[in-house]
Design a protein around this motif. Structure first.
Motif, PDB file in Angstrom:
ATOM      1  N   GLU A 108       6.175 -32.465 -14.857  1.00 37.48           N
ATOM      2  CA  GLU A 108       4.815 -32.025 -15.211  1.00 37.48           C
ATOM      3  C   GLU A 108       3.777 -33.037 -14.744  1.00 37.48           C
ATOM      4  O   GLU A 108       2.701 -32.656 -14.262  1.00 37.48           O
ATOM      5  CB  GLU A 108       4.717 -31.808 -16.720  1.00 37.48           C
ATOM      6  N   PHE A 109       4.071 -34.326 -14.871  1.00 38.36           N
ATOM      7  CA  PHE A 109       3.142 -35.356 -14.418  1.00 38.36           C
ATOM      8  C   PHE A 109       3.051 -35.361 -12.887  1.00 38.36           C
ATOM      9  O   PHE A 109       1.976 -35.529 -12.316  1.00 38.36           O
ATOM     10  CB  PHE A 109       3.582 -36.738 -14.908  1.00 38.36           C
ATOM     11  N   VAL A 110       4.205 -35.192 -12.228  1.00 34.07           N
ATOM     12  CA  VAL A 110       4.248 -35.214 -10.769  1.00 34.07           C
ATOM     13  C   VAL A 110       3.471 -34.043 -10.180  1.00 34.07           C
ATOM     14  O   VAL A 110       2.706 -34.194  -9.216  1.00 34.07           O
ATOM     15  CB  VAL A 110       5.707 -35.200 -10.262  1.00 34.07           C
ATOM     16  N   GLU A 115      -1.530 -33.822 -17.738  1.00 39.21           N
ATOM     17  CA  GLU A 115      -2.090 -35.145 -17.498  1.00 39.21           C
ATOM     18  C   GLU A 115      -1.602 -36.091 -18.594  1.00 39.21           C
ATOM     19  O   GLU A 115      -1.720 -35.777 -19.775  1.00 39.21           O
ATOM     20  CB  GLU A 115      -3.622 -35.085 -17.504  1.00 39.21           C
ATOM     21  N   PRO A 116      -1.014 -37.230 -18.221  1.00 36.25           N
ATOM     22  CA  PRO A 116      -0.539 -38.159 -19.259  1.00 36.25           C
ATOM     23  C   PRO A 116      -1.692 -38.716 -20.084  1.00 36.25           C
ATOM     24  O   PRO A 116      -2.800 -38.900 -19.573  1.00 36.25           O
ATOM     25  CB  PRO A 116       0.165 -39.259 -18.457  1.00 36.25           C
ATOM     26  N   PRO A 155      -6.849 -36.247  -6.682  1.00 35.56           N
ATOM     27  CA  PRO A 155      -5.677 -35.421  -6.323  1.00 35.56           C
ATOM     28  C   PRO A 155      -4.941 -34.952  -7.565  1.00 35.56           C
ATOM     29  O   PRO A 155      -4.977 -35.594  -8.612  1.00 35.56           O
ATOM     30  CB  PRO A 155      -4.820 -36.374  -5.481  1.00 35.56           C
ATOM     31  N   LYS A 156      -4.248 -33.851  -7.414  1.00 33.55           N
ATOM     32  CA  LYS A 156      -3.489 -33.290  -8.531  1.00 33.55           C
ATOM     33  C   LYS A 156      -2.113 -33.937  -8.599  1.00 33.55           C
ATOM     34  O   LYS A 156      -1.400 -34.022  -7.590  1.00 33.55           O
ATOM     35  CB  LYS A 156      -3.345 -31.782  -8.341  1.00 33.55           C
ATOM     36  N   GLY A 157      -1.744 -34.403  -9.792  1.00 33.27           N
ATOM     37  CA  GLY A 157      -0.422 -34.983  -9.976  1.00 33.27           C
ATOM     38  C   GLY A 157      -0.209 -36.220  -9.113  1.00 33.27           C
ATOM     39  O   GLY A 157      -1.107 -37.038  -8.929  1.00 33.27           O
ATOM     40  N   ILE A 158       1.012 -36.364  -8.582  1.00 35.79           N
ATOM     41  CA  ILE A 158       1.354 -37.467  -7.683  1.00 35.79           C
ATOM     42  C   ILE A 158       1.753 -36.843  -6.345  1.00 35.79           C
ATOM     43  O   ILE A 158       2.892 -36.378  -6.188  1.00 35.79           O
ATOM     44  CB  ILE A 158       2.511 -38.316  -8.244  1.00 35.79           C
TER      45      ILE A 158
END
Length: 384
Positions: A108-110, A115-116, A155-158
């Motif tokens: 979910e974070f990636v 969002e953490p 950017p979204k995520g990683i």
């Protein structure tokens, strides 16, 4: 007339026999005085007299009988060890269920779906110097960051998380071709699934992709079959579970997007008319996605040396995904795990070099005496 010829290899003349015996004795004396010959003979005798098998052969029959009984006990130990590893596999399955919620949050974070929180994002370096250097750097560029934040989209995520891992790990980057890279950028997660209780030992690697322009599958799978059973022909070689075979899956490529094949043009000349025509044909192409079309170890045909090497490499990569990449993905993304692996390998090489040096020293010292001396969901790819 007397015949002085040889009869059954023995001279008929006693004088000639005495001369031959004297000559043989002198030759023997000369040979035995040669230090190289003596060293070779001694080395030969030492190797014969001190090998374990030769020692066992010298034991009395009653003792050899008891040694055979110990071997039977050792075979029984190997079968107990096999059951131990089967229970270890059950334990791995149990703990995989405990890890999975954390891995799901990682995904979910990636992907940016979640969002953490500030607490989840907090991380302190153990190295105080790095912390101070980081603080100084932050103070210097803080104004630039604030200005850039207003202009640059977040950017979204990683982005390219798993693709970066592929680039960082030599074992994987060697498989990736330039035309594979755009596809791997759509990789969102890799999961390990263990076989169900009561089923043959195995594990499945699941590669989860977001919708893309290359294939329609949302999940590509690779199943590794394992065995935890001593070989009947060589039970003492058992050292734990081993991968014995693997199955890939069918990738549903979109038209013109299959990177595992390439189209070539070839001219053909008609034997009778002499006319020439151009035909096109598809041939295999190097690609990471050949990973999902593996060689079969259980096809009934003996494999050549190159095929055996390819299969062994495949098993090694599958094991590496399961044991290292998936559990420690963030550390391979940052490169920390890669550095740890490199340091470990360098340490092993250093030890080997040191040992080799010792051995050389021993050989030189001895030279003065002896001159010779390891159920997906949605539209998963179909098992082959």
């Amino acid at each position: 007339m007397a015949d002085n010829s040889f009869s059954d290899g023995v001279p008929s003349d006693p004088l000639e026999a005495a001369k031959d015996a004297s000559a043989t004795e002198k030759l023997t004396d000369q040979v035995m005085q040669n230090p190289q010959v003596l060293a070779a003979l001694q080395e030969r005798l030492d190797s014969v007299s001190h090998t374990p098998s030769s020692y066992i052969e010298t034991l009395p029959k009653a003792v050899r009988r008891r040694v055979n009984a110990l071997k039977q006990l050792q075979v029984r130990c190997a079968h107990i060890e096999a059951r131990f590893y089967e229970e270890v596999h059950d334990l791995e399955r149990k703990y995989a269920a405990l890890y999975q919620p954390l891995f799901d949050k990682r995904r979910e974070f990636v992907t940016g779906d979640v969002e953490p929180t500030d607490a989840e994002s907090e991380w302190h370096s153990d190295n105080e110097e790095d912390k101070l250097a980081g603080d100084m750097k932050n103070k210097v560029v803080i104004a630039e960051k604030e200005a850039a934040a207003a202009e640059e989209p977040t950017p979204k995520g990683i982005p390219e998380f798993w693709f970066t891992i592929f680039r960082n790990v030599d074992m994987l980057s060697e498989l990736v071709q330039e035309y594979d890279e755009p596809i791997l950028k759509h990789l969102q997660d890799i999961k390990v699934k263990f076989s169900d209780p009561g089923q043959p030992m195995s594990f499945v690697l699941e590669f989860h992709f977001e919708p893309n322009d290359y294939f329609t599958n949302s999940v590509l799978t690779k199943t590794y079959k394992m065995k935890s059973e001593p070989d009947k022909a060589d039970p003492f070689s058992f050292e734990g579970p081993e991968i014995v075979d693997c199955d890939g899956c069918t990738i549903d490529w979109k038209k013109g997007k299959n990177v595992t094949v390439k189209t070539i043009k070839k001219k053909q000349k008609h034997k009778g008319r002499g006319t020439v025509r151009t035909i096109t044909k598809q041939v295999p192409n190097d690609s990471f996605f050949n990973f999902f079309s593996p060689l079969k170890a259980s096809g009934g045909e003996s494999l050549d040396e190159d095929s055996e090497f390819t299969l062994a490499s495949d098993f090694e990569i599958g094991h590496f995904f399961r044991e290292r990449i998936v559990p420690r993905a963030v550390l391979y993304f940052t490169g920390e795990a890669v550095e740890d692996d490199d340091n470990f390998e360098e340490g092993e090489e250093g030890e080997e070099e040191e040992l080799e040096g010792d051995e050389e020293g021993e050989e030189e010292e001895g030279a003065s005496v002896n001159p010779k001396k390891e159920p997906s969901q949605h539209s998963e790819c179909k098992q082959q």
